[in-house]
Enzyme design. Structure first.
Site, short mmCIF file in Angstrom:
data_model
loop_
_atom_site.label_atom_id
_atom_site.label_comp_id
_atom_site.label_asym_id
_atom_site.label_seq_id
_atom_site.Cartn_x
_atom_site.Cartn_y
_atom_site.Cartn_z
N ASP A 151 2.32 4.00 -5.52
CA ASP A 151 3.11 4.11 -6.75
C ASP A 151 2.24 3.72 -7.94
O ASP A 151 1.02 3.96 -7.92
CB ASP A 151 4.36 3.23 -6.64
CG ASP A 151 5.57 3.83 -7.34
OD1 ASP A 151 5.52 3.96 -8.58
OD2 ASP A 151 6.55 4.15 -6.66
N HIS A 207 7.50 1.71 -12.92
CA HIS A 207 8.02 2.48 -11.79
C HIS A 207 7.70 1.83 -10.44
O HIS A 207 8.56 1.71 -9.56
CB HIS A 207 7.42 3.89 -11.86
CG HIS A 207 8.01 4.89 -10.93
ND1 HIS A 207 7.61 5.03 -9.62
CD2 HIS A 207 8.94 5.85 -11.13
CE1 HIS A 207 8.28 6.02 -9.05
NE2 HIS A 207 9.10 6.53 -9.95
N SER A 520 13.00 9.11 -7.01
CA SER A 520 12.10 7.96 -6.88
C SER A 520 12.86 6.69 -6.53
O SER A 520 12.34 5.80 -5.87
CB SER A 520 11.35 7.71 -8.20
OG SER A 520 10.25 8.56 -8.33
#
Length: 734
Positions: A151, A207, A520
C-alpha cells in the site's frame, strides 16, 4: 493496472482513491531506441536468496542474460531496475522494443511485458458483519499471524499500531525494517520506487494506514472524524503482526515495485497479503504483476486478498481475477452519512458528504459561467461567499480556488460520502433539476444552507456500492469474480497527519482517523477475516481459507443489487465469525491451478518454467476445462437463446465435526431458465480431512435480453450451511 491515483497537488486524495482511470503502460514506446520499464518474468526461483541484499547467483544470472541482449554499449547495471531473486525469478529493466522482442524469445522466459501503473482502489463495519469485539479468539495463535500490506506505507505513531502487551515477532520472521523504526506490532517495513534505495515506508497519503488498521488495528476507544462515525476503531485481528511494503506514492503504484514487494513479502514470511490496488480491466495472468506475485505467494501457502476495483460506472470490469487470489467487492453498512442543503423556500435536499464544517447559513447560490467546476475553467473567476453548483462533477478543488463558501456537486454515486475541502453536498441529477426550478421561480436572490453531516440508519444494507467493479471475469469466464463483498462505504480507520483529511493541500484540517470509501476499504475487511481464519487453522492452504470465506458468506438480494446478481457481489456479504468453522472446504493446490491454466491455453513449456518442475505437463486437448477447477463457486458464460449443458466436478474436504458427519445437498434457484442437478446428493464423512467428490450439472437456455440467472448448491449437516453459488450469464466477455 490503471492511471495515476494520488495527485495531492491537484486532486483530492479521497476522490482519487475512489475514482479509477484506464490501464496504461508507463512511458509507452513503439519501436526505435526509446526505453521503458519491462518486467521479464522467468517463473520459479530455483536458488532463492535468503536476503534482499547482496549480489546472489540469481541476480548474476539476470545481469548476464540482460547483458547478452544489449547492443548499444550500455550494461545491465545501467538498465536493471529490480532483480527478483527471493521468491520469484525475473527482473525489471529499461528496454527498447527490439530488446524486449529478443528477451521474449529466449528460453526460460515466460513473458516480457511493460510495467503498468496501478491504482489504490472502522468503527461500525465489524459489528455490522456480525463480528463483535468479543468474538472467539485463537490466542496466542493470533499473534503468530503476519499480514503483509502492499500500500502507501503506514503512520507508525497511530494508537492503532501500538504494541502494548505484544511479545517479540514470531521466530520464523525474516523481514527487515529499512529506514523505519518498527515495534512488536509493525515488525517489518520496506519501500519501493523504481529500485531506489533509502526510501521511507512512512505513510504520507493515509491510504496505507487506513487499510492496515482495518485489518489488524488495536482497539482504540472514542475515535471519529470531528464527531462523525464516532465509536471504537479496531481491526479484525488486533493481535496480529503487520509487515509494511510501501509500493504506492503520490502519483503512481508501479508494476515493477509491486512485484518486488511480493518477492520480499513471500520470502520474509507473511501469512496473508492485502492488496488494495487494481485497475479498470484485468490483464493476462502472466502479464500482470499482481497475478504473478499472488501465484508465487499461493505456492508458498500465502493468500492474497485484493480489491475488485472501482470502475463499475466507467465501463470497466473487476480487475483482480486470478483464481488463486480473493477478489473483494465493496458494499454498504447500516450507517449512511448524509448532508443536507436547505433552500431559501424551506425545501430540504438530502445528499451525501462527510461535511465536518460548521453549518453554512443562507449563502447565495451560483452556477459556473461555462457549466464546469474544474480548476482551469474557474481560473480568474470569483465566487467568494457563494455556494457554487457543479452540474458535471468536481472534487472541490475548483470551487475552493474560486473562493466559494460551499459547493453542491452532481454525482453519479449517490451512495458515497466524500470528504471535501469546503462545505459540500453531493446530489443526484434529478435533485439538481429541483434546485434549478427553485432558482428560476424565486423572485429574490436564491440562497441555501449546507448542514453538517448526520449519520442515518440504512435499513437496506448491505447493498453493493455503485462504484464497485462488476464481473464477469474477462480472463477466465468460468471463474466467478468478485468472490464476495465486504464493507467499503464510509469506513473510519487510522490516518496520517501528513495528509489533510480531504487530500487537498489547501485544506488545513488534519485528523488521526478518517472516513473514506472504495473497494480499497472492502479488501482489508476480507484480509482481516482471512487472518482470523488462519489464526485458528495455520495449516490451511490459501484455497481452503478462500473457500471458508466464500461458502459462509451471507446471500444478498439481487433485486436490491441490479446489474448481474453474483457478478456484482460474488457469493455475498463477508461473515468472519462463520468462516472460522465452515464444515467443508474446496481445496486447490498448485497442480490444480496448472491444469486450469493448461485449459486456458498456456502450454507445458511455459508452465514448467513457472513452477520450476520438469514434471509439469498438460492433459490431452479437451481433457480439461477451467470449469474443472475445484472452486467454491461455479460460473458459465452462455450464448443467448442456445441450449447448454455444463458439468462442474467438485471435491470437498471435511474440516468440521471430528466424527461421522453426513451432508445433504439442497438446490436453491432464483430463475426459471436453468436446471441444476447434484450427484450424489448425500456425502457421508467418517473422519476429519476426508475428501468426497460430487458433480453439479447445469443445463438450460437463457433468452435474449436476460443477462444472468443464478442458483446455489447448499450442503448441510444440520448445523453448518456450505453454500456454493452458481451463475449463468450472457454478458459479453470480449
Amino acid at each position: 493496472m490503471g492511471t495515476v491515483i494520488i495527485k495531492p497537488l491537484a486532486v483530492s486524495l479521497l476522490l482519487a482513491v475512489f475514482l479509477l482511470g484506464t490501464l496504461d503502460a508507463s512511458g509507452i514506446s513503439s519501436d526505435g531506441d526509446e526505453k521503458q520499464v519491462y518486467i521479464v518474468y522467468m517463473g520459479h526461483q530455483h536458488e532463492p536468496s535468503d536476503s534482499a541484499a547482496g549480489f546472489s547467483a540469481a541476480e548474476a544470472a539476470h545481469h548476464k542474460l540482460l547483458n547478452q541482449m544489449l547492443d548499444d554499449g550500455s550494461s545491465a547495471m545501467d538498465r536493471m531496475v529490480y532483480s527478483y531473486k527471493r521468491s520469484i525469478n525475473g527482473f525489471a529493466a529499461r528496454l527498447t522494443e527490439q530488446e524486449r522482442r529478443k528477451l521474449a524469445g529466449t528460453e526460460g522466459v515466460v513473458s516480457v511485458f511493460p510495467s503498468r501503473t496501478y491504482q489504490l482502489q472502522t468503527t461500525r463495519s465489524w459489528d455490522f458483519l456480525g463480528f463483535p469485539r468479543n468474538a472467539r479468539r485463537s490466542l496466542p495463535t493470533e499473534g503468530e499471524v503476519i499480514v503483509g500490506m502492499l500500500d502507501t506505507g503506514v503512520w507508525p505513531d497511530s494508537p492503532s499500531f501500538s504494541d502494548a502487551g505484544l511479545g517479540p515477532p514470531p521466530g520464523r520472521w525474516k523481514g527487515a525494517c529499512l529506514n523505519f523504526t518498527c515495534n512488536n506490532k509493525i515488525i517489518g517495513a520496506r519501500a519501493y520506487r523504481q529500485g531506489r534505495a533509502g526510501l521511507s515506508p512512512v505513510d504520507t497519503a493515509g491510504h496505507g494506514s487506513h487499510t492496515a488498521s482495518t485489518v489488524a488495528g488495536r482497539v482504540v476507544e472514542g475515535v471519529g472524524l470531528a464527531g462523525v462515525a464516532a465509536g471504537s476503531a479496531r481491526g479484525a485481528v488486533p493481535g496480529a503482526r503487520l509487515a509494511i511494503y510501501k509500493v504506492c506514492w503520490d502519483d503512481f503504484c508501479a508494476g515493477e515495485d509491486i512485484l518486488a514487494a511480493f518477492d520480499d513479502a513471500i520470502a520474509d514470511g507473511v501469512d496473508v497479503i492485502s492488496f488494495s490496488i487494481g485497475g479498470k480491466l484485468p490483464a493476462p495472468y502472466f502479464e500482470d504483476a499482481a497475478a504473478i506475485g499472488s501465484f508465487h505467494a499461493m505456492r508458498c501457502g500465502v493468500l492474497t486478498s485484493a480489491s475488485a476495483g472501482n470502475s463499475a460506472l466507467t465501463g470497466g470490469r473487476v480487475g483482480n481475477v486470478a483464481p488463486w487470489m480473493l477478489s473483494v467487492a465493496a458494499s454498504s453498512t447500516d450507517r449512511r452519512l448524509v448532508a443536507k442543503l436547505v433552500l431559501g423556500d424551506g425545501k430540504t435536499i438530502v445528499g451525501a458528504s462527510v461535511n465536518i464544517f460548521p453549518k453554512l447559513e443562507k449563502a447565495p447560490l451560483a452556477l459556473p459561467i461555462n457549466g464546469s467546476c474544474q480548476p482551469d475553467s474557474l481560473a480568474r473567476q470569483s465566487y467568494r461567499g457563494k455556494i457554487l453548483f457543479c452540474p458535471r462533477g468536481s472534487n472541490g478543488t475548483g470551487p475552493l480556488q474560486a473562493g466559494a463558501a460551499g459547493t453542491v456537486i452532481v454525482n453519479a454515486e449517490p451512495d458515497v460520502a466524500f470528504v471535501f475541502p469546503l462545505p459540500a453536498v453531493t446530489i443526484a441529477e434529478d435533485q439538481f433539476t429541483e434546485i434549478l426550478a427553485y432558482v428560476n421561480r424565486t423572485r429574490t436572490d436564491p440562497v441555501g444552507s449546507i448542514h453538517s453531516t448526520e449519520a442515518n440508519f440504512n435499513s437496506e444494507a448491505p447493498i453493493v456500492a455503485s462504484f464497485s467493479s462488476r464481473g464477469p471475469n474477462l480472463i477466465s469466464p468460468g471463474i466467478l469474480k468478485p468472490d464476495l463483498s465486504a464493507p467499503g462505504i464510509a469506513i473510519l480507520a487510522a490516518w496520517t497527519p501528513l495528509s489533510p483529511v480531504s487530500g487537498n493541500l489547501r485544506d488545513n484540517r488534519f485528523a488521526a482517523y478518517n472516513v473514506i470509501s472504495g473497494t480499497s476499504m472492502a479488501c482489508p475487511h476480507a484480509t482481516g477475516a482471512a487472518a482470523y481464519v488462519k489464526s485458528f487453522h495455520p495449516g490451511w492452504s490459501p484455497a481452503m481459507i478462500m473457500s471458508a470465506l466464500i461458502t459462509t458468506a451471507t446471500p444478498m438480494d439481487p433485486a436490491r443489487n441490479p446489474g448481474g446478481g453474483e457478478l456484482v457481489y460474488g457469493a455475498g456479504q463477508l461473515s468472519p465469525a462463520r468462516a472460522r468453522d465452515p464444515g467443508l472446504v474446496y481445496d486447490a493446490r498448485e497442480d490444480d491451478y496448472v491444469r486450469m491454466l493448461c485449459a486456458e491455453g498456456y502450454n507445458a513449456t511455459q508452465l514448467r518454467v513457472v513452477t520450476g518442475s520438469d514434471g509439469t505437463a498438460c492433459p490431452a486437448a479437451g481433457a480439461a476445462a477451467a470449469d474443472d477447477l475445484n472452486y467454491p463457486t461455479m460460473a458459465h458464460h452462455a450464448a443467448p437463446g442456445l441450449n447448454f449443458t455444463v458439468r462442474f466436478p467438485r471435491t470437498v474436504t471435511n474440516v468440521g465435526a471430528p466424527g461421522r458427519s453426513v451432508y445433504t445437498a439442497r438446490i436453491v434457484s432464483s430463475g426459471p431458465y436453468i436446471r441444476v442437478a447434484v450427484a450424489p446428493r448425500r456425502l457421508a464423512f467418517s473422519r476429519p480431512l476426508q475428501k468426497l467428490s460430487f458433480t453439479v450439472t447445469v443445463s438450460g437456455a437463457l433468452p435474449a435480453g436476460n443477462e444472468f440467472v443464478s442458483a446455489a448448491v447448499v450442503w448441510s449437516d444440520g448445523v453448518r450451511q456450505v453454500r456454493s453459488p452458481i451463475i449463468v450469464h450472457t454478458v459479453d466477455v470480449q
